[in-house]
Motif scaffolding. Structure first.
Motif, PDB file in Angstrom:
ATOM      1  N   ASN A 337      -3.752   8.350 -13.958  1.00 40.63           N
ATOM      2  CA  ASN A 337      -2.829   7.598 -14.374  1.00 40.63           C
ATOM      3  C   ASN A 337      -2.146   6.650 -14.059  1.00 40.63           C
ATOM      4  OD1 ASN A 337      -3.711   8.616 -16.975  1.00 40.63           O
ATOM      5  ND2 ASN A 337      -2.395  10.391 -17.135  1.00 40.63           N
ATOM      6  N   CYS A 338      -1.905   6.891 -12.681  1.00 38.03           N
ATOM      7  CA  CYS A 338      -1.076   6.110 -11.964  1.00 38.03           C
ATOM      8  C   CYS A 338      -1.565   5.199 -10.764  1.00 38.03           C
ATOM      9  CB  CYS A 338       0.182   6.590 -11.719  1.00 38.03           C
ATOM     10  SG  CYS A 338       0.239   7.926 -10.394  1.00 38.03           S
ATOM     11  N   VAL A 339      -2.915   5.747 -10.309  1.00 37.13           N
ATOM     12  CA  VAL A 339      -3.494   5.080  -9.029  1.00 37.13           C
ATOM     13  C   VAL A 339      -3.725   3.628  -9.424  1.00 37.13           C
ATOM     14  CG1 VAL A 339      -4.038   7.094  -7.853  1.00 37.13           C
ATOM     15  CG2 VAL A 339      -5.737   6.195  -9.388  1.00 37.13           C
ATOM     16  N   LEU A 340      -3.645   2.671  -8.145  1.00 47.34           N
ATOM     17  CA  LEU A 340      -4.025   1.312  -8.287  1.00 47.34           C
ATOM     18  C   LEU A 340      -4.214   1.119  -6.808  1.00 47.34           C
ATOM     19  CD1 LEU A 340      -4.343  -1.179 -10.150  1.00 47.34           C
ATOM     20  CD2 LEU A 340      -2.129  -1.820  -9.198  1.00 47.34           C
ATOM     21  N   SER A 341      -5.763   0.430  -6.684  1.00 52.37           N
ATOM     22  CA  SER A 341      -5.931   0.192  -5.296  1.00 52.37           C
ATOM     23  C   SER A 341      -5.997  -1.266  -5.058  1.00 52.37           C
ATOM     24  CB  SER A 341      -7.432   0.499  -5.143  1.00 52.37           C
ATOM     25  OG  SER A 341      -7.564   2.115  -5.316  1.00 52.37           O
ATOM     26  N   LEU A 342      -5.228  -1.657  -4.050  1.00 56.72           N
ATOM     27  CA  LEU A 342      -4.953  -3.171  -3.885  1.00 56.72           C
ATOM     28  C   LEU A 342      -6.022  -3.684  -2.774  1.00 56.72           C
ATOM     29  CD1 LEU A 342      -1.308  -2.941  -2.780  1.00 56.72           C
ATOM     30  CD2 LEU A 342      -2.101  -3.423  -5.081  1.00 56.72           C
ATOM     31  N   PRO A 343      -6.350  -4.804  -2.767  1.00 59.09           N
ATOM     32  CA  PRO A 343      -7.508  -5.309  -1.992  1.00 59.09           C
ATOM     33  C   PRO A 343      -7.124  -5.142  -0.688  1.00 59.09           C
ATOM     34  CG  PRO A 343      -6.597  -7.156  -3.357  1.00 59.09           C
ATOM     35  CD  PRO A 343      -5.532  -5.962  -3.491  1.00 59.09           C
ATOM     36  N   ILE A 344      -8.214  -4.484   0.093  1.00 57.30           N
ATOM     37  CA  ILE A 344      -8.009  -4.286   1.693  1.00 57.30           C
ATOM     38  C   ILE A 344      -9.438  -4.507   2.056  1.00 57.30           C
ATOM     39  CG2 ILE A 344      -8.245  -2.013   1.773  1.00 57.30           C
ATOM     40  CD1 ILE A 344      -6.516  -1.737   3.916  1.00 57.30           C
ATOM     41  N   ASN A 345      -9.546  -5.267   3.462  1.00 56.42           N
ATOM     42  CA  ASN A 345     -10.579  -5.319   4.066  1.00 56.42           C
ATOM     43  C   ASN A 345     -10.423  -6.062   5.410  1.00 56.42           C
ATOM     44  OD1 ASN A 345     -11.036  -8.595   4.004  1.00 56.42           O
ATOM     45  ND2 ASN A 345     -10.977  -7.939   1.701  1.00 56.42           N
ATOM     46  N   ALA A 346     -11.327  -6.331   6.325  1.00 60.69           N
ATOM     47  CA  ALA A 346     -11.022  -6.584   7.705  1.00 60.69           C
ATOM     48  C   ALA A 346     -10.980  -7.951   7.970  1.00 60.69           C
ATOM     49  CB  ALA A 346     -12.231  -6.077   8.790  1.00 60.69           C
ATOM     50  N   TYR A 347     -11.095  -8.943   6.943  1.00 61.46           N
ATOM     51  CA  TYR A 347     -11.390 -10.320   7.105  1.00 61.46           C
ATOM     52  C   TYR A 347     -10.240 -11.052   6.237  1.00 61.46           C
ATOM     53  CZ  TYR A 347     -15.752  -7.769   7.155  1.00 61.46           C
ATOM     54  OH  TYR A 347     -16.555  -6.992   7.584  1.00 61.46           O
ATOM     55  N   PHE A 348      -8.680 -10.354   6.131  1.00 65.03           N
ATOM     56  CA  PHE A 348      -8.000 -11.226   5.431  1.00 65.03           C
ATOM     57  C   PHE A 348      -7.116 -12.006   6.551  1.00 65.03           C
ATOM     58  CE2 PHE A 348      -6.926  -7.992   1.704  1.00 65.03           C
ATOM     59  CZ  PHE A 348      -7.615  -8.893   0.836  1.00 65.03           C
ATOM     60  N   SER A 349      -6.668 -13.301   6.171  1.00 63.58           N
ATOM     61  CA  SER A 349      -5.935 -13.826   6.761  1.00 63.58           C
ATOM     62  C   SER A 349      -4.566 -13.601   6.745  1.00 63.58           C
ATOM     63  CB  SER A 349      -6.132 -15.383   6.551  1.00 63.58           C
ATOM     64  OG  SER A 349      -5.489 -15.727   5.185  1.00 63.58           O
ATOM     65  N   GLU A 350      -3.642 -14.040   7.488  1.00 63.02           N
ATOM     66  CA  GLU A 350      -2.350 -13.696   7.587  1.00 63.02           C
ATOM     67  C   GLU A 350      -1.800 -14.334   6.337  1.00 63.02           C
ATOM     68  OE1 GLU A 350      -0.397 -11.704   9.294  1.00 63.02           O
ATOM     69  OE2 GLU A 350       1.173 -12.033   7.766  1.00 63.02           O
ATOM     70  N   ASN A 351      -2.189 -15.419   5.686  1.00 65.34           N
ATOM     71  CA  ASN A 351      -1.745 -15.892   4.435  1.00 65.34           C
ATOM     72  C   ASN A 351      -2.070 -14.974   3.306  1.00 65.34           C
ATOM     73  OD1 ASN A 351      -0.529 -18.341   5.469  1.00 65.34           O
ATOM     74  ND2 ASN A 351      -2.168 -19.654   4.964  1.00 65.34           N
ATOM     75  N   ASP A 352      -3.387 -14.475   3.373  1.00 64.27           N
ATOM     76  CA  ASP A 352      -3.813 -13.533   2.214  1.00 64.27           C
ATOM     77  C   ASP A 352      -2.904 -12.228   1.962  1.00 64.27           C
ATOM     78  OD1 ASP A 352      -6.438 -14.993   1.877  1.00 64.27           O
ATOM     79  OD2 ASP A 352      -7.342 -13.944   3.286  1.00 64.27           O
ATOM     80  N   ILE A 353      -2.668 -11.887   3.407  1.00 67.75           N
ATOM     81  CA  ILE A 353      -1.721 -10.379   3.096  1.00 67.75           C
ATOM     82  C   ILE A 353      -0.314 -10.867   2.823  1.00 67.75           C
ATOM     83  CG2 ILE A 353      -0.662  -8.538   4.495  1.00 67.75           C
ATOM     84  CD1 ILE A 353      -3.079  -9.032   6.518  1.00 67.75           C
ATOM     85  N   SER A 354       0.170 -12.030   3.229  1.00 69.07           N
ATOM     86  CA  SER A 354       1.477 -12.290   2.881  1.00 69.07           C
ATOM     87  C   SER A 354       1.632 -12.832   1.015  1.00 69.07           C
ATOM     88  CB  SER A 354       1.864 -13.642   3.448  1.00 69.07           C
ATOM     89  OG  SER A 354       2.005 -13.539   4.781  1.00 69.07           O
ATOM     90  N   LEU A 355       0.555 -13.384   0.889  1.00 70.17           N
ATOM     91  CA  LEU A 355       0.471 -13.697  -0.764  1.00 70.17           C
ATOM     92  C   LEU A 355       0.397 -12.275  -1.519  1.00 70.17           C
ATOM     93  CD1 LEU A 355       0.082 -16.094  -2.847  1.00 70.17           C
ATOM     94  CD2 LEU A 355      -2.246 -15.382  -2.838  1.00 70.17           C
TER      95      LEU A 355
END
Ligand SMILES: Cc1ncc(COP(=O)(O)O)c(C=O)c1O
Length: 366
Positions: A337-355
């Motif tokens: 009822n409460c899990v949520l998976s956020l995007p994760i991969n090895a190709y994110f830029s710093e901008n992606d993560i900050s956003l």
């Protein structure tokens, strides 16, 4: 700006030269079935995991089937596993005409709770299938001790955890048999379906090699009833191109996870990785009340999320005949009822993560 959950196109562009060259090498030999790349990959997987035998196969699902076939699981045998996993873990038990027996999960890791396993053991129990969910191995010391005490086998469903470690060893090298999936979005993915079975047991290895080719001991001599379960040579060629970069990719995924842990708001419950383990971060799964609202708001802001898994297996229609009911496995039910998976991969830029971090923080405050 839209965030891509797995970034598979970026991945291909990054390794395009190696991948294209390897695919063309296969096209030039036309050895599409059990070509030399399949054998080369298996040696490389053994090297990477420390398992004595790596046997590739057609999917993570077939890897589980092959493991149970090698163990000669019989109709009516009981196999203990977690209700908080992908359907394949328990579906394959039923395909063997055996019975899945569910045990609730730990509240922090989402993995099977070893403290609850012994109460589920009967005279029919033959094996335990812990799942290294979201990339983190289960409590393998405790599970191995129970298996030893009750003379049970262990199959690790490592579909999500290729390259994760437990006490410094890969989870592919633990248990009696360990399996993985090379589904494209998995931490190490090919570009179609694929999987592998790992074991340190010579007899199992021989049997699995036969089982994946229709139980064949030599051409048109069928010792066992098996399946058509080989990995395509082209998929092996793609994995061979990607494997040299994989250690680096795991480190990159770890870095994203650390950024999330530092920057996500306190009222999101972030994942717990035990001290003696590492995760492949197949998923970065948080727990949040009012999940639906957060998920919708993130979507409006171009950030995809996913729910793994919205219904625990004991409450699935296909398992009604097992007579489980709501309330049987409260931790699994609450997690669903409460899990949520956020995007994760090895190709994110710093901008992606900050956003992502900024957007989650902004929404959580609202
Ligand atoms: C825990 C688990 N087991 C088994 C599988 C099956 O793997 P495949 O899709 O390669 O058949 C998956 C795939 O999502 C999985 O997550």
């Amino acid at each position: 700006m839209n965030i891509d959950f797995a970034n598979l196109q970026l991945q291909y562009q990054k390794y395009k030269n190696d991948i294209d060259a390897n695919i063309h090498a296969v096209l030039n030999t036309s050895n599409y079935i059990m070509g030399e790349e399949v054998h080369n990959l298996e040696r490389e997987l053994e090297e990477f995991t420390g398992a004595k035998h790596a046997i590739t196969c057609s999917s993570g699902t077939d890897a589980l089937l092959l493991a149970m076939m090698a163990m000669d699981i019989q109709p009516g045998d009981e196999i203990i596993t977690t209700p908080f996993t992908f359907i394949a873990t328990a579906e394959t038990i039923v395909l063997m005409k055996a019975k899945p027996v569910f045990v609730d999960i730990e509240p922090d890791t989402f993995n099977i709770d070893a403290n609850l396993i012994e109460a589920a053991i009967t005279s029919k129990t033959k094996a335990i299938i812990p799942v290294s969910l979201f990339g983190q191995p289960a409590d393998m010391d405790a599970i191995q001790a129970i298996a030893d005490k009750h003379n049970l086998k262990i199959i690790i469903d490592g579909a999500q955890s290729f390259g994760s470690t437990y006490n410094g060893k890969t989870d592919s090298s633990l248990g009696d048999i360990s399996t993985t999936s090379f589904f494209p979005a998995k931490p190490l993915g090919c570009y179609g379906d694929g999987g592998a079975v790992f074991t340190n047991n010579d007899e199992y290895a021989e049997k699995i090699k036969m089982m994946r080719v229709h139980g064949q001991s030599k051409r048109y001599h069928h010792k066992y009833i098996g399946i058509g379960g080989r990995l395509d040579t082209i998929q092996a060629a793609i994995l061979l191109a990607k494997l040299p970069y994989y250690t680096h990719e795991l480190a990159d995924r770890q870095q994203v996870a650390e950024r999330y842990a530092d920057a996500l708001p306190d009222n999101l419950q972030i994942p717990v990785i035990k001290l003696n383990r590492s995760s492949t971060w197949a998923q970065y799964t948080v727990r949040v009340n009012n999940r639906g609202t957060l998920q919708a708001k993130l979507k409006d802001n171009g950030i995809p999320t996913a729910v793994y898994y919205p219904i625990p297996l004991h409450l699935q229609e296909c398992f009604q005949y097992l007579n489980y009911k709501q309330g049987d496995f409260p931790i699994a039910e609450k997690s669903s009822n409460c899990v949520l998976s956020l995007p994760i991969n090895a190709y994110f830029s710093e901008n992606d993560i900050s956003l992502i971090v900024k957007t989650v923080n902004a929404q959580i405050v609202l």
